[in-house]
Design a protein around this motif. Sequence first.
Motif, short mmCIF file in Angstrom:
data_model
loop_
_atom_site.label_atom_id
_atom_site.label_comp_id
_atom_site.label_asym_id
_atom_site.label_seq_id
_atom_site.Cartn_x
_atom_site.Cartn_y
_atom_site.Cartn_z
N ASP A 180 -67.67 46.95 73.70
CA ASP A 180 -68.11 45.87 72.82
C ASP A 180 -67.39 44.61 73.27
O ASP A 180 -66.16 44.63 73.48
N GLU A 201 -56.24 39.55 70.01
CA GLU A 201 -55.21 40.54 69.70
C GLU A 201 -55.40 41.81 70.53
O GLU A 201 -56.47 42.08 71.06
N GLY A 202 -54.32 42.60 70.61
CA GLY A 202 -54.39 43.87 71.31
C GLY A 202 -53.03 44.40 71.66
O GLY A 202 -51.99 43.85 71.27
N GLU A 256 -58.09 44.16 72.09
CA GLU A 256 -58.61 45.14 71.13
C GLU A 256 -59.43 44.50 70.03
O GLU A 256 -60.27 45.15 69.40
N SER A 257 -59.21 43.20 69.78
CA SER A 257 -59.99 42.52 68.75
C SER A 257 -59.81 41.01 68.89
O SER A 257 -58.87 40.54 69.55
N ILE A 272 -60.00 37.42 66.27
CA ILE A 272 -60.14 36.90 64.92
C ILE A 272 -61.19 35.79 64.95
O ILE A 272 -61.04 34.81 65.69
N SER A 310 -62.08 37.02 59.97
CA SER A 310 -62.14 38.48 60.02
C SER A 310 -61.91 38.94 61.45
O SER A 310 -62.14 38.20 62.41
N ALA A 311 -61.44 40.18 61.57
CA ALA A 311 -61.19 40.76 62.90
C ALA A 311 -62.44 41.44 63.39
O ALA A 311 -63.07 42.22 62.68
N LEU A 312 -62.81 41.13 64.64
CA LEU A 312 -63.97 41.75 65.26
C LEU A 312 -63.47 42.67 66.37
O LEU A 312 -62.91 42.20 67.37
N PRO A 313 -63.64 43.98 66.23
CA PRO A 313 -63.16 44.90 67.27
C PRO A 313 -63.95 44.74 68.56
O PRO A 313 -65.17 44.92 68.57
N VAL A 314 -63.28 44.39 69.64
CA VAL A 314 -63.91 44.26 70.96
C VAL A 314 -62.91 44.70 72.01
O VAL A 314 -61.71 44.72 71.77
N GLN A 315 -63.43 45.02 73.18
CA GLN A 315 -62.55 45.41 74.28
C GLN A 315 -62.62 44.43 75.46
O GLN A 315 -61.94 44.61 76.46
#
Length: 309
Positions: free
Chosen positions: A150, A211-212, A217-218, A220, A230-235
């Motif tokens: 993602d 962040e990560g 890992e995410s 904001i 909000s935090a959006l989880p992504v790689q």
Amino acid sequence: MQSALMDKDVIIIGGGVAGVSAGRWCAELGLSALVLEQHGELGGQLLRIYNPIENYPGVKAQNGFELRDKLIQIPESARLEVRINAEVRRVSLEDGVIELAGGEKLQAGALIIATGVRRRKLGVAGEEEFAGKGILVSGARDKELARNKDLVIVGGGDAAFENALILAEAARSVTIVHHSTVFRARKEFRDKVEADSKIKILVNSIVTKIEGGENVESVIVRDIVSGDGSALPVQALLIRIGVEPNSELFRSQVELDEKGFIKVNERCETSVENVYAVGDIASPDSMTVSTAAGMGATAAHMICRNREP
């Protein structure tokens, strides 16, 4: 103080398409010229293009490197000198004097600025920390790094949308984050993005933090209308929010526009006599290889004409 080098008619700062075009035309017109490139090889922005190039008249290339090899070839000439790894520390445009990082001073009758642009950064926490650890350089280059991941793309122009389409071929999902509801991307890209089920668009939104742990890992994401974050989880993350000019050396010496690009007239002349600017640094509305090559030729012709008795 080291003595100034006085045996060049023209010094060109920058070894991309515009700078090399100017240098080659100076030599062709009988002017002695020196091209200074701060990096280890010529090419400028071409070295950051990883997708096929098909819009330069008469030439097709698989990427910027291939086009560079076709266009940035310096024929042997006693009139043209090229130096790589030549970092310019200071410039006096009025005097035509350049000081290199090692202290050497150079001087010429005319200067051509061809320093180009760089990609604009977000300027948020985590951007430097995660460079190369989930922050991608290019969709075409890093497509496999995005496979089954993602990812977020920040931007709203052609580059953001085109990269979204490229990365969606491999990624699990792609989210475009844009600060407005108005997009600069051309309609053909917008239509394709809207038709791609893997791609989602968040408008009126900005990324405020990356962040990560070892890798991204995410991110904001803040809604600029409501103020909610909000935090959006992504790689993975790709930033395409435009470019900014490499004009810091000249900002107190030459007239710039509101974004820092050097203002020139149709002859590529700046507000300082015998100083010209060519390529992306002076053409924010047409950052193309064709424009860069043409401006380099124009500046050389103007210098030659102004020297005629």
